[in-house]
Scaffold this motif. Structure first.
Motif, PDB file in Angstrom:
ATOM      1  N   TRP A  98       0.843  -1.201   0.000  1.00  0.00           N
ATOM      2  CA  TRP A  98       0.000   0.000   0.000  1.00  0.00           C
ATOM      3  C   TRP A  98       0.878   1.251   0.000  1.00  0.00           C
ATOM      4  N   LEU A  99       1.914   1.257   0.822  1.00  0.00           N
ATOM      5  CA  LEU A  99       2.812   2.415   0.900  1.00  0.00           C
ATOM      6  C   LEU A  99       3.498   2.679  -0.445  1.00  0.00           C
ATOM      7  N   ARG A 100       3.978   1.617  -1.087  1.00  0.00           N
ATOM      8  CA  ARG A 100       4.639   1.782  -2.390  1.00  0.00           C
ATOM      9  C   ARG A 100       3.655   2.288  -3.436  1.00  0.00           C
ATOM     10  N   GLU A 103       2.836   5.914  -2.810  1.00  0.00           N
ATOM     11  CA  GLU A 103       3.961   6.773  -3.201  1.00  0.00           C
ATOM     12  C   GLU A 103       3.894   7.105  -4.691  1.00  0.00           C
ATOM     13  N   MET A 104       3.509   6.138  -5.500  1.00  0.00           N
ATOM     14  CA  MET A 104       3.498   6.328  -6.950  1.00  0.00           C
ATOM     15  C   MET A 104       2.196   6.923  -7.472  1.00  0.00           C
ATOM     16  N   GLN A 105       1.089   6.710  -6.785  1.00  0.00           N
ATOM     17  CA  GLN A 105      -0.215   7.031  -7.345  1.00  0.00           C
ATOM     18  C   GLN A 105      -0.972   8.163  -6.652  1.00  0.00           C
ATOM     19  N   SER A 106      -0.378   8.815  -5.679  1.00  0.00           N
ATOM     20  CA  SER A 106      -1.146   9.812  -4.927  1.00  0.00           C
ATOM     21  C   SER A 106      -0.458  11.172  -4.914  1.00  0.00           C
ATOM     22  N   LYS A 107      -1.253  12.172  -4.568  1.00  0.00           N
ATOM     23  CA  LYS A 107      -0.720  13.512  -4.350  1.00  0.00           C
ATOM     24  C   LYS A 107      -1.706  14.262  -3.457  1.00  0.00           C
ATOM     25  N   SER A 108      -1.231  15.351  -2.873  1.00  0.00           N
ATOM     26  CA  SER A 108      -2.063  16.193  -2.018  1.00  0.00           C
ATOM     27  C   SER A 108      -1.813  17.640  -2.406  1.00  0.00           C
ATOM     28  N   ARG A 109      -2.319  18.563  -1.641  1.00  0.00           N
ATOM     29  CA  ARG A 109      -2.040  19.978  -1.904  1.00  0.00           C
ATOM     30  C   ARG A 109      -0.548  20.277  -1.800  1.00  0.00           C
ATOM     31  N   HIS A 110       0.163  19.417  -1.084  1.00  0.00           N
ATOM     32  CA  HIS A 110       1.622  19.553  -0.991  1.00  0.00           C
ATOM     33  C   HIS A 110       2.320  18.976  -2.217  1.00  0.00           C
ATOM     34  N   THR A 119       8.557   5.375   5.531  1.00  0.00           N
ATOM     35  CA  THR A 119       7.454   6.263   5.896  1.00  0.00           C
ATOM     36  C   THR A 119       7.129   7.161   4.718  1.00  0.00           C
ATOM     37  N   LEU A 120       5.833   7.236   4.386  1.00  0.00           N
ATOM     38  CA  LEU A 120       5.357   8.051   3.284  1.00  0.00           C
ATOM     39  C   LEU A 120       4.840   9.369   3.838  1.00  0.00           C
ATOM     40  N   TYR A 121       5.428  10.482   3.386  1.00  0.00           N
ATOM     41  CA  TYR A 121       5.098  11.818   3.894  1.00  0.00           C
ATOM     42  C   TYR A 121       4.411  12.672   2.842  1.00  0.00           C
TER      43      TYR A 121
END
Length: 170
Positions: A98-100, A103-110, A119-121
């Motif tokens: 899930w973490l990997r 890391e590849m498929q998500s984004k936020s306002r940051h 750890t995924l930040y």
């Protein structure tokens, strides 16, 4: 003066007096009280009140009725709060997958997240807010975060944490 106060099972919080009426404490109050942060209470006011009552004999505090009421009602300033949640996945390998994927498929306002040491930040260096996700099973086995050998029900805590995905909003 700054002072480090040892809690249950060698966890510490840092205490600093601001003036003769105000103290600042820094650290994980749930971990300081119970010796681990695998899980804890979501009663923030109750946790702060418990910490303050435990500090009375340690620091030889003399709280007034006003202080006791402030602790009980949450009439104090907070500079940082970490809100946590945990999800139960089938296996630890699924947590890591899930973490990997995140890391590849998500984004936020940051923007895109960064992965550091498992750890995924999102917003790692933000002064306003950040979110992180990690494997709680990996964390409790890591040298720096290892559960104390003498903690009650240690094996149960390790088993419980094994397949958990932890999220923390700061």
């Amino acid at each position: 003066k700054k002072q480090q106060v040892r809690g249950t099972y060698e966890s510490n919080i840092n205490i600093k007096s601001i003036d003769n009426k105000t103290i600042h404490f820094d650290g994980n109050p749930a971990k300081w009280l119970q010796g681990h942060n695998v899980f804890g209470s979501d009663n923030l006011i109750g946790i702060v009140e418990a910490v303050m009552h435990k500090l009375i004999p340690i620091l030889k505090l003399s709280p007034t009725e006003y202080d006791l009421e402030a602790w009980k009602t949450g009439a104090y300033f907070l500079k940082r709060v970490d809100c946590t949640a945990m999800w139960d996945l089938p296996r630890r390998a699924d947590v890591r997958a899930w973490l990997r994927a995140a890391e590849m498929q998500s984004k936020s306002r940051h923007g895109r997240p960064t992965m550091t040491g498992g750890t995924l930040y999102f917003g790692k260096n933000s002064r306003r807010w950040s979110v992180k996700f990690y494997s709680k099973g990996d964390e409790v086995e890591a040298r720096k975060h290892k559960l104390p050998d003498e903690i009650e029900l240690r094996d149960n805590l390790l088993e419980y944490a094994d397949n958990k995905l932890r999220g923390e909003l700061t």
